[in-house]
Design a protein around this motif. Structure first.
Motif, short mmCIF file in Angstrom:
data_model
loop_
_atom_site.label_atom_id
_atom_site.label_comp_id
_atom_site.label_asym_id
_atom_site.label_seq_id
_atom_site.Cartn_x
_atom_site.Cartn_y
_atom_site.Cartn_z
N THR A 28 -17.36 -21.74 -8.96
CA THR A 28 -18.05 -22.96 -8.53
C THR A 28 -17.18 -23.81 -7.60
OG1 THR A 28 -17.35 -24.10 -10.54
CG2 THR A 28 -19.50 -23.04 -10.58
N SER A 29 -15.90 -23.88 -7.91
CA SER A 29 -15.01 -24.67 -7.05
C SER A 29 -14.94 -24.04 -5.66
CB SER A 29 -13.60 -24.71 -7.63
OG SER A 29 -13.63 -25.21 -8.93
N PHE A 30 -14.87 -22.71 -5.65
CA PHE A 30 -14.79 -22.01 -4.38
C PHE A 30 -16.03 -22.28 -3.54
CE2 PHE A 30 -15.53 -18.32 -1.66
CZ PHE A 30 -14.34 -18.29 -0.97
N GLN A 31 -17.18 -22.15 -4.17
CA GLN A 31 -18.44 -22.38 -3.47
C GLN A 31 -18.48 -23.76 -2.83
OE1 GLN A 31 -21.75 -20.57 -3.93
NE2 GLN A 31 -23.22 -22.21 -4.20
N ARG A 32 -18.11 -24.75 -3.62
CA ARG A 32 -18.17 -26.12 -3.11
C ARG A 32 -17.18 -26.35 -1.98
NH1 ARG A 32 -21.20 -29.37 -6.83
NH2 ARG A 32 -20.44 -28.28 -8.63
N LYS A 33 -16.00 -25.81 -2.15
CA LYS A 33 -14.98 -25.99 -1.11
C LYS A 33 -15.45 -25.38 0.20
CE LYS A 33 -10.46 -24.30 0.10
NZ LYS A 33 -9.23 -23.64 -0.32
N MET A 34 -16.03 -24.21 0.12
CA MET A 34 -16.49 -23.54 1.34
C MET A 34 -17.64 -24.31 1.98
SD MET A 34 -14.79 -20.97 2.25
CE MET A 34 -13.17 -21.20 1.54
N LEU A 35 -18.58 -24.76 1.15
CA LEU A 35 -19.72 -25.50 1.70
C LEU A 35 -19.26 -26.82 2.32
CD1 LEU A 35 -22.44 -24.83 -1.02
CD2 LEU A 35 -22.21 -23.78 1.24
N ALA A 36 -18.24 -27.43 1.73
CA ALA A 36 -17.73 -28.70 2.25
C ALA A 36 -17.04 -28.50 3.59
CB ALA A 36 -16.75 -29.33 1.25
N GLY A 37 -16.56 -27.27 3.83
CA GLY A 37 -15.81 -27.00 5.06
C GLY A 37 -16.66 -26.97 6.31
N ARG A 38 -17.98 -26.95 6.15
CA ARG A 38 -18.89 -26.97 7.31
C ARG A 38 -18.69 -25.80 8.25
NH1 ARG A 38 -21.03 -31.87 7.82
NH2 ARG A 38 -20.24 -33.55 6.50
N ILE A 39 -18.20 -24.69 7.74
CA ILE A 39 -18.02 -23.55 8.63
C ILE A 39 -19.09 -22.49 8.38
CG2 ILE A 39 -15.54 -23.84 8.92
CD1 ILE A 39 -15.12 -21.72 6.82
N LEU A 40 -19.91 -22.70 7.33
CA LEU A 40 -20.90 -21.68 6.97
C LEU A 40 -22.32 -22.08 7.39
CD1 LEU A 40 -19.65 -20.71 3.41
CD2 LEU A 40 -19.35 -19.45 5.53
N LYS A 41 -23.03 -21.09 7.88
CA LYS A 41 -24.44 -21.29 8.16
C LYS A 41 -25.21 -20.51 7.10
CE LYS A 41 -25.45 -20.39 12.40
NZ LYS A 41 -25.96 -19.87 13.69
N ARG A 42 -26.23 -21.13 6.49
CA ARG A 42 -26.96 -20.47 5.42
C ARG A 42 -28.23 -19.82 5.97
NH1 ARG A 42 -28.28 -23.63 -0.18
NH2 ARG A 42 -26.14 -23.06 -0.66
N HIS A 43 -28.44 -18.58 5.55
CA HIS A 43 -29.65 -17.87 5.99
C HIS A 43 -30.55 -17.59 4.79
CE1 HIS A 43 -27.73 -17.19 9.92
NE2 HIS A 43 -26.63 -17.03 9.22
N ASP A 44 -31.37 -16.55 4.88
CA ASP A 44 -32.28 -16.18 3.79
C ASP A 44 -31.52 -15.73 2.56
OD1 ASP A 44 -34.35 -16.67 5.49
OD2 ASP A 44 -34.59 -14.56 6.09
N LYS A 45 -32.28 -15.47 1.52
CA LYS A 45 -31.67 -14.92 0.31
C LYS A 45 -31.63 -13.40 0.40
CE LYS A 45 -32.91 -18.64 -2.83
NZ LYS A 45 -33.42 -18.94 -4.18
N LEU A 46 -30.70 -12.86 -0.37
CA LEU A 46 -30.55 -11.40 -0.38
C LEU A 46 -31.10 -10.85 -1.70
CD1 LEU A 46 -29.25 -8.72 0.72
CD2 LEU A 46 -27.25 -9.34 -0.64
N TYR A 47 -32.19 -10.10 -1.62
CA TYR A 47 -32.78 -9.53 -2.84
C TYR A 47 -32.22 -8.13 -3.03
CZ TYR A 47 -35.80 -13.53 -2.83
OH TYR A 47 -36.27 -14.82 -2.86
N SER A 48 -31.32 -8.02 -3.98
CA SER A 48 -30.63 -6.74 -4.17
C SER A 48 -31.41 -5.84 -5.12
CB SER A 48 -29.24 -6.99 -4.73
OG SER A 48 -29.36 -7.62 -6.00
N GLY A 49 -32.42 -6.35 -5.78
CA GLY A 49 -33.16 -5.56 -6.76
C GLY A 49 -32.58 -5.69 -8.16
N GLU A 50 -31.51 -6.45 -8.27
CA GLU A 50 -30.90 -6.62 -9.58
C GLU A 50 -31.50 -7.81 -10.33
OE1 GLU A 50 -26.39 -5.34 -9.56
OE2 GLU A 50 -26.98 -6.18 -7.64
N ALA A 51 -31.29 -7.78 -11.63
CA ALA A 51 -31.97 -8.76 -12.47
C ALA A 51 -31.23 -10.09 -12.54
CB ALA A 51 -32.14 -8.17 -13.88
N HIS A 52 -31.12 -10.74 -11.43
CA HIS A 52 -30.54 -12.09 -11.44
C HIS A 52 -30.92 -12.79 -10.15
CE1 HIS A 52 -27.54 -10.64 -8.63
NE2 HIS A 52 -27.35 -9.60 -9.43
N LYS A 53 -30.64 -14.06 -10.13
CA LYS A 53 -30.96 -14.89 -8.97
C LYS A 53 -30.41 -14.28 -7.69
CE LYS A 53 -30.80 -19.89 -8.12
NZ LYS A 53 -30.33 -21.16 -8.71
#
Lengths: 240, 240
Positions: free
Chosen positions: A206-231
């Motif tokens: 969770t810390s990693f995710q937030r740090k990366m999102l705060a860095g403003r270097i990532l662009k978010r696209h669609d979701k990836l449906y891998s076929g596995e049983a989770h979000k």
DNA sequence: CCAAAAGTGTTTTAGCTACACCCATGA
DNA sequence: TCATGGGTGTAGCTAAAACACTTTTGG
């Protein structure tokens, strides 16, 4: 100190900047592991970083870039100079002599390749999946090795790698977005794996995710449906 | 690219690593100003960073250290390599020719000093008060210049200084304790002045003090009684 | 409904800033 | 006792870490 084009070998080194060489530490990432590109010379068992010499009509950066393009087929490699090694103890003419001999080249003592070199070291960050390796004329293999399973290397190449890794760790946050370690699109987990492989330690999700999102270097696209049983995770790419 | 010992100049550069040179950006601090050491060549008006060549029996670091010791008289200089400049556009043989000519040396075109060089750049941090400057054989002055009043320099030396300063600013917190910018003992205000001169901006007194004390790099000694009508400041030195 | 993994809200911590105040000093 | 500059206490801000919780997914 492998070189890519040695066919016309003149004893005095005409056309090259004598006493100067480069070595490159090429980092790649696959199967959750950080890897480095190494070459093995014909009939010698000697393993080394890919490197080369600088022609008199080339910029230093250009020589390194072209040398790497020859071996990996990638254009637009992320490259950064990090140190120049110039201790006289690096001079071991018998090693280069052995490599040349194994290739049928009998070089006299005064041959420029047997003289002492200052070596400018670079590191590169590439996407392994887009690379097709090409050993050079003196080598019979050009292979990826896991960072923590490196073989014995010639000269001070282990030290060179050590310093490259240290530099990379120190600058990772600034360099990651220009690197080619990942394919263009990736998930946050992919990115975290790269960080963990480079830093050699586990990070909190969770810390990693937030740090990366705060860095403003990532662009978010669609979701990836891998076929596995989770979000399904979001897919990201680096901005610009 | 000044050099310290050129008396026996052979055309082929025997005894030296041809195509390799070093340049050094020597930072000093006095009168509240950050200063840089520059040399002026005899009868040419050309001003340059102090530099030199590497002998075949010297380590690169050693050559730089000795070259600087010759010019400043300081042993134990804090030195750090920060970049190697290798663009072919740096090759301007007419400049070096002019310098040699002005010293009565008529070098043929193939003279090693007129060939292209890769230059390894270092920066040094010295205490101006302990320095006694010694121009080398080709130069008639070796002088401190304020960082923001630099004269026109040969080749890309302005760029080299720019990059040295950038590196120094970036690493200042880590390097300050090993630098020799200040005498062994100093007050917090002295230290702040050094920071301000290097960073080129004013800092808040109280924040600076706290940050430095938090860094655990300072040893506190007695107070300094200056005879002025205010509280006496503590004297500090760097740990170890 | 469950397990697995992703995403986010909330609390805590740490470092730095700003401001205030007190202290030591010599005139 | 005053002006000057040095040292430190306190409150506030912000970024990062730690923890808990909710959401999405396919079986």
């Amino acid at each position: 100190m492998a070189k890519q084009k040695v066919s016309p070998v003149s004893v005095d080194g005409a056309g090259f900047l004598t006493h100067v060489a480069y070595d490159s530490v090429v980092f790649g990432f696959s199967e959750g592991q950080l890897k480095i590109l190494l070459m093995e010379y014909h009939n010698t068992g000697l393993i080394a970083l890919p490197g080369g010499f600088i022609r008199t009509d080339e910029d230093l950066d250009e020589a390194v870039r072209l040398g790497l393009e020859d071996r990996t087929g990638i254009t637009n490699i992320y490259l950064e100079q990090f140190h120049t090694f110039g201790n006289k103890s690096r001079h071991k003419p018998e090693i280069l002599q052995k490599i040349l001999e194994a290739n049928g080249i009998h070089a006299p003592k005064e041959h420029w390749m047997l003289q002492r070199f200052i070596s400018v070291a670079y590191y590169a960050l590439v996407d392994i999946s887009t690379v097709s390796l090409q050993p050079d004329a003196l080598s019979d293999s050009c292979t990826w090795y896991e960072i923590n399973r490196l073989p014995k290397l010639i000269l001070d190449h282990a030290t060179v790698i050590e310093k490259a890794l240290k530099t990379l760790r120190f600058n990772l946050d600034n360099k990651i977005k220009d690197s080619n370690l990942l394919p263009e699109k990736f998930t946050m987990k992919d990115l975290q794996k790269v960080y963990e492989a480079i830093l050699g330690e586990e990070l909190r999700r969770t810390s990693f995710q937030r740090k990366m999102l705060a860095g403003r270097i990532l662009k978010r696209h669609d979701k990836l449906y891998s076929g596995e049983a989770h979000k399904a995770p979001f897919i990201y790419s680096f901005h610009k």
